[in-house]
Structures are given as C-alpha cells and as structure tokens.
Design a protein around this motif. Structure first.
Motif, PDB file in Angstrom:
ATOM      1  N   ARG A 286     -55.471  21.252 -14.039  1.00 63.10           N
ATOM      2  CA  ARG A 286     -54.569  20.070 -14.881  1.00 63.10           C
ATOM      3  C   ARG A 286     -53.507  20.867 -15.114  1.00 63.10           C
ATOM      4  N   THR A 287     -52.225  19.990 -15.472  1.00 66.10           N
ATOM      5  CA  THR A 287     -51.039  20.493 -16.159  1.00 66.10           C
ATOM      6  C   THR A 287     -51.620  20.415 -17.756  1.00 66.10           C
ATOM      7  N   GLY A 288     -50.754  21.032 -18.532  1.00 68.11           N
ATOM      8  CA  GLY A 288     -50.575  20.776 -20.053  1.00 68.11           C
ATOM      9  C   GLY A 288     -50.464  19.522 -20.401  1.00 68.11           C
ATOM     10  N   ARG A 289     -49.664  18.751 -19.888  1.00 70.63           N
ATOM     11  CA  ARG A 289     -49.342  17.482 -20.161  1.00 70.63           C
ATOM     12  C   ARG A 289     -50.839  16.513 -20.027  1.00 70.63           C
ATOM     13  N   ALA A 290     -51.305  16.922 -18.743  1.00 69.74           N
ATOM     14  CA  ALA A 290     -52.414  16.088 -18.596  1.00 69.74           C
ATOM     15  C   ALA A 290     -53.743  16.248 -19.420  1.00 69.74           C
ATOM     16  N   LEU A 291     -53.794  17.707 -19.640  1.00 69.62           N
ATOM     17  CA  LEU A 291     -54.648  18.077 -20.782  1.00 69.62           C
ATOM     18  C   LEU A 291     -54.544  17.160 -22.245  1.00 69.62           C
ATOM     19  N   ALA A 292     -53.200  17.347 -22.685  1.00 71.19           N
ATOM     20  CA  ALA A 292     -52.984  16.701 -23.857  1.00 71.19           C
ATOM     21  C   ALA A 292     -53.143  15.356 -23.955  1.00 71.19           C
ATOM     22  N   ASP A 293     -52.911  14.794 -22.798  1.00 68.75           N
ATOM     23  CA  ASP A 293     -53.299  13.303 -22.694  1.00 68.75           C
ATOM     24  C   ASP A 293     -54.673  12.894 -22.748  1.00 68.75           C
ATOM     25  N   ALA A 294     -55.345  13.820 -21.788  1.00 68.95           N
ATOM     26  CA  ALA A 294     -56.945  13.687 -22.160  1.00 68.95           C
ATOM     27  C   ALA A 294     -57.801  13.779 -23.336  1.00 68.95           C
ATOM     28  N   LEU A 295     -57.127  15.034 -24.024  1.00 69.87           N
ATOM     29  CA  LEU A 295     -57.886  15.363 -25.438  1.00 69.87           C
ATOM     30  C   LEU A 295     -57.222  14.667 -26.416  1.00 69.87           C
ATOM     31  N   VAL A 315     -60.642  30.661 -18.418  1.00 67.59           N
ATOM     32  CA  VAL A 315     -59.485  30.025 -17.839  1.00 67.59           C
ATOM     33  C   VAL A 315     -58.445  30.776 -17.269  1.00 67.59           C
ATOM     34  N   ARG A 316     -58.004  30.410 -16.012  1.00 61.81           N
ATOM     35  CA  ARG A 316     -56.586  31.185 -15.655  1.00 61.81           C
ATOM     36  C   ARG A 316     -55.393  30.095 -15.448  1.00 61.81           C
ATOM     37  N   THR A 317     -54.242  30.541 -15.425  1.00 60.34           N
ATOM     38  CA  THR A 317     -53.219  29.784 -15.172  1.00 60.34           C
ATOM     39  C   THR A 317     -52.316  30.274 -14.051  1.00 60.34           C
ATOM     40  N   TYR A 318     -51.611  29.299 -13.324  1.00 61.52           N
ATOM     41  CA  TYR A 318     -50.846  29.642 -12.247  1.00 61.52           C
ATOM     42  C   TYR A 318     -49.807  28.666 -12.098  1.00 61.52           C
ATOM     43  N   ARG A 319     -48.606  28.906 -11.485  1.00 58.71           N
ATOM     44  CA  ARG A 319     -47.445  27.879 -11.204  1.00 58.71           C
ATOM     45  C   ARG A 319     -47.609  27.252 -10.122  1.00 58.71           C
ATOM     46  N   ASP A 320     -47.260  26.068  -9.957  1.00 58.82           N
ATOM     47  CA  ASP A 320     -47.190  25.076  -8.961  1.00 58.82           C
ATOM     48  C   ASP A 320     -45.970  24.274  -9.006  1.00 58.82           C
ATOM     49  N   GLY A 321     -44.948  25.029  -8.240  1.00 62.24           N
ATOM     50  CA  GLY A 321     -43.720  24.360  -8.417  1.00 62.24           C
ATOM     51  C   GLY A 321     -43.134  24.404  -9.845  1.00 62.24           C
ATOM     52  N   ARG A 322     -42.971  23.480 -10.424  1.00 57.46           N
ATOM     53  CA  ARG A 322     -42.304  23.443 -11.718  1.00 57.46           C
ATOM     54  C   ARG A 322     -43.237  23.318 -12.923  1.00 57.46           C
ATOM     55  N   HIS A 323     -44.505  23.146 -12.603  1.00 58.30           N
ATOM     56  CA  HIS A 323     -45.878  22.959 -13.465  1.00 58.30           C
ATOM     57  C   HIS A 323     -46.572  24.034 -13.648  1.00 58.30           C
ATOM     58  N   VAL A 324     -47.282  24.435 -14.742  1.00 57.27           N
ATOM     59  CA  VAL A 324     -48.203  25.416 -14.741  1.00 57.27           C
ATOM     60  C   VAL A 324     -49.413  24.746 -15.002  1.00 57.27           C
TER      61      VAL A 324
END
Length: 354
Positions: A286-295, A315-324
C-alpha cells in the motif's frame, strides 16, 4: 482437473508420476495468480462428501451440513466426487485475478457442448449416471440447472465466510509476490507445496498419482491459492484451459478460528495500536496515503511509523513509479502469525468489503 493425493509428507518416490512444466523465460513472464470463489465452492463439496479427510474444516462442516441437508444438489454432487477427476467445465480456471461469482457462473453456463461431452466421457468412463445423462443430451439447458445449484449451494454454505476467505487468499498472493520479488522463481516455488520442485533450467516438477500432458504452449502457468485444497495439490492440464496449479493457501489451519481471538490486542500492547494496525493493513502493498486513509491518521504519521517498522525489519519499502509502497517482510508475517493469519485476513476484509 487432475488431482494428486499429495499430503504434506509426499515424496517424489515409487507410486507417483511427475507432471513437468517447462517455465522458459517467456512462460514465466506469463505466469499469474488468481483467486476463484467458484473453485472454493466446488472444492468445499469434497469436504462435505468426505469429512474425515478434511478434519481441518470440521467447524465449518458442523455449521454447513444442516444448512444444505434438504437442498437438491444431485447434479452438482455427481460431478464433484470426494476425490479424483472433476470436469474442468464445472470450474474453469479464472480469466481475471479475482472474478466475482456471477462472472464465473457465466463461464460455466457458456461451456461449449462438445467440450462438456469430452470431459464427461473422461469423468465417467464406465458410462454416465442417469443424473448426468441430461447434461450430455442437452448441455445448454442442464448447464443452467448446474448454475442454479452452484449459486444456491454457495449462498447456503460459503457466502457468510467468503469475505474472510477471500482476504486470506489475497494475503497468500501478496506473500508469493514478495517471494518472487525478493528471490525470483526459486523462492516463489520453494514453499508452495511439498509436491512441487523447481529444478535447474526452469523445470517445474509436480508429484501426482495422475499422468497428463503439461505443455504450456505460450500460455504461462496460473497459480491459484485455495482454502479447501489442503492437503492435496491439483493441476489443470487439459486444453482449452490455461494450465493451473491449485495449492493450499498459507494460514488455512486457522480459517475457522473464532473471531474473538485476543491475538491482535496482544500485538497492539507490544507494538502500539497504530503500528500493529499498520502491520495488519499490509497484507497487500500500500501507499502511504492508502495506509493513512485505512488507519485514519496523517500521511506524516504513517511515514514515521513505517520508518520504525522498517528499521525493525518488519516492513520494507520500494518505489513504484511516483509512489513509495510499503509491504510486510517475512519477519513481519511471522510476528503476525502470533495473532493468527485469519485475524489479519478478517481485518482486511472488514476494511475492503468488496
């Protein structure tokens, strides 16, 4: 469908033959995952037919058996034996990642008559039983009957459970996708099932009691997790269907545990409620925005908590286009296992009721 009698201790040894899929680079590039509500519906009937072989599902069986006792499922039961071959037209491999039940039933009803007759002859080599003979004589009309029986059985047996089961299947696919991203095809198949081995040169061997042609012919392999497949693994190999492996999803042992399990609360006491909820929300990347909305918290708070979980190796993070994107690691999966995988699945289902 070709099914093995494979249990968790299956060995590549005398008494078994081997189905071999050659995963050349082009075939591996076409390999995909999907979930099928229709397959779970059909596979659950095997548990109904042979409860002793599906002890893991006894809580569900005790609830379901009285519900379906008076239903007319004669045609459906005849086509789905407790073990052995099930005609593929009854549950064709899904043509999209997660089709809904109506879309899958449309494909059952639209099965080509000639294909229906070919598969019935394979399923009943000694002759068709009377309840099935109408299907060969008039496939379009009898397929409508089959569709109605499938829909009625699903409504009685699985509809209430499907959101949680679907989320558990999605969680397995997310795990497999991470395995593929982190370790390639060898990691993907390493713990898929004891009957599956990826050998050098992209040769994928599946130990089974059945023999069948296994050419992929440029179609790739469809991998499909299942709640009701355990302890077996099943393969679809016959044309015109996409070659498919159906395997037991991770966490099926906890599928029917009560929802009042205190595990998530215990996890929250260790990590804090927000970080525990964030870890549970990462069944899929999930993106940070999606997590913010979910929580229900701010993106900056998400970033802070994700950083802490990442530093801890959860947790690990990676870049997918413009999204982390953020996703759980194997260590994070293991920590959540203490709260039971099905609890995380039910939490995800509650957030996404589709």
């Amino acid at each position: 469908m070709i099914g093995s009698a494979a249990g968790p201790r299956l060995q590549f040894s005398c008494g078994y033959t081997v189905l071999t899929f050659h995963l050349e680079p082009d075939e591996l590039a076409r390999t995909r995952f999907a979930c099928s509500v229709l397959h779970e519906t059909i596979a659950s009937l095997r548990a109904v037919a042979d409860p002793a072989a599906y002890a893991m599902h006894l809580p569900w069986l005790r609830e379901t058996t009285p519900r379906i006792a008076g239903m007319d499922l004669a045609l459906l039961r005849a086509l789905v034996p407790a073990e052995g071959y099930v005609p593929d037209f009854v549950m064709p491999p899904p043509d999209s990642p997660m089709p809904d039940l109506e879309a899958e039933l449309d494909r059952v009803e639209a099965a080509p008559p000639d294909q229906v007759r070919i598969e019935l002859a394979e399923a009943f080599p000694a002759g068709l039983p009377p309840v099935v003979r109408a299907l060969a004589d008039d496939p379009p009309a009898t397929l409508r009957v089959l569709r109605a029986q499938l829909a009625a059985y699903f409504a009685a047996a699985l509809a209430d459970h499907w959101p949680a089961l679907r989320a558990l299947l999605q969680a397995d696919i997310a795990y497999r996708a991470r395995r593929l991203a982190e370790g390639g095809a060898r990691a993907l198949f390493a713990d898929l099932h004891p009957a599956v081995r990826l050998r050098d040169g992209g040769r994928l061997d599946v130990a089974t009691r059945y023999h069948a042609p296994t050419a992929l012919d440029g179609r790739g392999l469809l991998l499909m997790p299942s709640v009701f497949a355990w302890p077996s693994i099943y393969a679809v190999t016959d044309a015109p269907w996409q070659p498919t492996l159906i395997y037991a999803a991770r966490g099926v042992a906890t599928s029917w545990e009560p929802t009042s399990d205190p595990g998530p609360e215990a996890l929250a006491r260790v990590l804090g409620r927000t970080r525990a909820g964030l870890l549970q929300a990462l069944d899929v990347p999930r993106t940070g925005r999606a997590l913010a909305d979910a929580l229900g918290i701010t993106p900056s708070a998400v970033s802070q908590h994700v950083g802490a979980l990442r530093d801890a190796g959860l947790v690990r993070t990676y870049r997918d286009g413009r999204h982390v994107m953020s996703c759980r690691t194997a260590l994070g999966d293991g920590l959540l296992a203490g709260a039971t995988p099905v609890q995380a699945a039910r939490s995800a289902a509650a957030r996404d009721p589709r």
